[in-house]
Scaffold this motif. Structure first.
Motif, short mmCIF file in Angstrom:
data_model
loop_
_atom_site.label_atom_id
_atom_site.label_comp_id
_atom_site.label_asym_id
_atom_site.label_seq_id
_atom_site.Cartn_x
_atom_site.Cartn_y
_atom_site.Cartn_z
N LYS A 1 62.39 47.38 14.10
CA LYS A 1 63.71 48.08 13.48
C LYS A 1 63.37 49.42 13.48
O LYS A 1 64.20 50.26 13.97
N LYS B 1 63.87 50.84 17.02
CA LYS B 1 64.87 50.45 17.45
C LYS B 1 64.85 49.65 18.70
O LYS B 1 65.49 49.91 19.89
N ASP C 1 64.73 38.86 16.53
CA ASP C 1 66.14 38.93 16.96
C ASP C 1 66.43 37.44 17.75
O ASP C 1 67.63 37.03 17.49
N LYS D 1 58.94 42.69 12.76
CA LYS D 1 60.23 42.97 12.62
C LYS D 1 60.41 44.38 12.16
O LYS D 1 61.52 45.04 12.64
N ASN D 2 59.88 44.78 11.08
CA ASN D 2 59.92 46.19 10.51
C ASN D 2 59.76 47.27 11.56
O ASN D 2 60.35 48.33 11.68
#
Length: 430
Positions: free
Chosen positions: A175, A178, A203, A171-172
């Motif tokens: 992010k 993007k 997500d 997840k990091n």
């Protein structure tokens, strides 16, 4: 003399003419009278499906569809749940919802059921295969980092066999770049990483209700998200999006070409009752697998499943790594002996997905190589080393969700495995 013959037959492996430790196991059953009663209520109501493919009251389905989605959201602590007719359909809806376009790339694990890699293709995106971790068998973070490019739109990870991938790290990473993280959580209901459920960290997460999972409704799936826009877009794709974009005032028309991924009221009625029993069904499979691991943990050449710290593994598959150099017999022969003795297992899981003809020949839609011809990469020429070794040499897989197993049968499974192992030298004579 008769006594000696009886003793030798007792010790003899079944594959060599002895008696099996246990007979064929009965299939796993999770459906009971509770589900039958709810199905009868639906039948008597006459409302078998209440969906309409137009922007009105029936667009979101009937009473039981909406109840199932509400209960699922409460159970898994998410804002939105979207029911579909299969986990595969859920994957297609999820990939469409994030706005993927032809030529985009989506990272997927090399080892998974084929639907994981098909979901990008539906929208003309290109699956890029990532190697797996040698301990948990989920997507390798290190290989993900190597394969992210400017064309990467999403990471589609799989919580394989019921063990969470490195979800928070992924997840990091998503992010930072993007991009989106989608979890294929077909095999991991109630698996956790830290204090969060697998399937709820990305997500979008997709759960399976296929008949051979921990809980099921015959077929079916649930997509979950905490993003209102993604939830709406999955609802649109589920139910003829193209017909409702106008009245729904949808501005972003990307991938608003709808399907019919709708679940029936009968399926939802079954799923509601199954969800109410999920702890019982999942934890029973966990108990079986953990007893196997505890009892077989110290056998040289048998590497039982590893569980990462602060994670819960729910064991859709109890997958061990086998070392023929330590046992002195091939994996094939060892598996044959286990099956004959009454321990049902398979020699491997699926081949790494890039071995499928669709990827080897780069032919999907039409005859000219679309969407692979959109890429400047040299696709599918490099192999994923760990995935290959595990498939070709190491994996031995037993499916706790395939069989009805009580404590007595669990002990017999362990006895069968140990008998083969303790007499493994005899297998080399034939």
């Amino acid at each position: 003399m008769a006594t000696q013959t009886k003793t030798s037959m007792t010790n003899k492996l079944a594959i060599l003419g002895g008696k099996p430790t246990l007979k064929e196991l009965n299939p796993y059953r999770s459906i009971s009278r509770l589900e039958a009663n709810e199905v009868n209520k639906v039948l008597k109501s006459g409302k078998i499906s209440c969906f309409y493919g137009s922007w009105e009251d029936g667009f979101l389905g009937g009473e039981r569809i909406q109840e199932l989605e509400r209960l699922w959201s409460n159970r898994f602590e998410v804002k939105y749940s979207v029911s579909v007719n299969s986990n595969t359909s859920g994957l297609y809806a999820a990939v469409g919802a994030i706005g993927v376009s032809p030529g985009d790339e989506i990272l997927v694990p090399a080892t998974s059921m084929s639907a994981t890699a098909m979901a990008p293709l539906i929208y003309g995106a290109i699956p890029i295969f990532v190697d797996i971790d040698k301990e948990t068998f989920c997507m390798s973070i290190e290989d993900v980092k190597k394969k992210i490019t400017k064309k990467t739109k999403a990471i589609l990870t799989v919580n394989l066999f019921g063990h969470p991938a490195r979800l928070k790290e992924l997840k990091n990473l998503a992010k930072k770049n993007k991009i989106c993280l989608i979890e294929d959580n077909a095999q991991g209901p109630l698996a956790t990483e830290g204090n969060q459920y697998a399937g709820t960290i990305g997500d979008i997460g997709i759960f399976s209700l296929n008949y051979h999972k921990h809980i099921h409704s015959g077929e079916g799936g649930i997509c979950v998200t905490n993003d209102a826009n993604l939830a709406k877009r999955m609802q649109m794709i589920r139910n003829h999006a193209e017909a409702v974009v106008g009245p729904s005032n949808t501005k972003d028309l990307t991938n608003m070409i709808g399907f019919n991924f709708r679940m029936t009221e009968i399926t939802a009625a079954i799923a509601i009752q199954q969800l109410k029993q999920i702890d019982q069904h999942v934890n029973k499979r966990v108990d079986i697998a953990e007893e196997l691991s505890l009892s077989l943990n110290n056998l040289p050449g048998i590497d039982v499943p590893k569980v990462r710290k602060n994670c819960k593994h729910v064991y859709y598959v109890w997958a061990i790594k086998y070392d023929k150099n330590k046992t002195g017999v091939s994996r094939k022969r060892f598996v044959e002996a286990l099956n004959a003795q009454g321990f049902p297992c398979s020699e491997a899981y699926v081949k790494p997905l890039y071995n499928l003809p669709i990827f080897k020949n780069k032919i999907a839609f039409g005859r000219y190589g679309y969407p692979f011809n959109l890429s400047k990469r040299k696709l599918y020429t490099d192999k994923c080393e760990i995935a290959e070794v595990l498939h070709q040499e190491k994996f031995i897989c037993f499916e706790p969700c395939a069989y009805e197993i009580d404590k007595k049968k669990s002990k017999l499974l362990i006895e069968a495995f140990k008998k083969v192992y303790e007499n493994v030298n005899e297998l080399n004579e034939f």
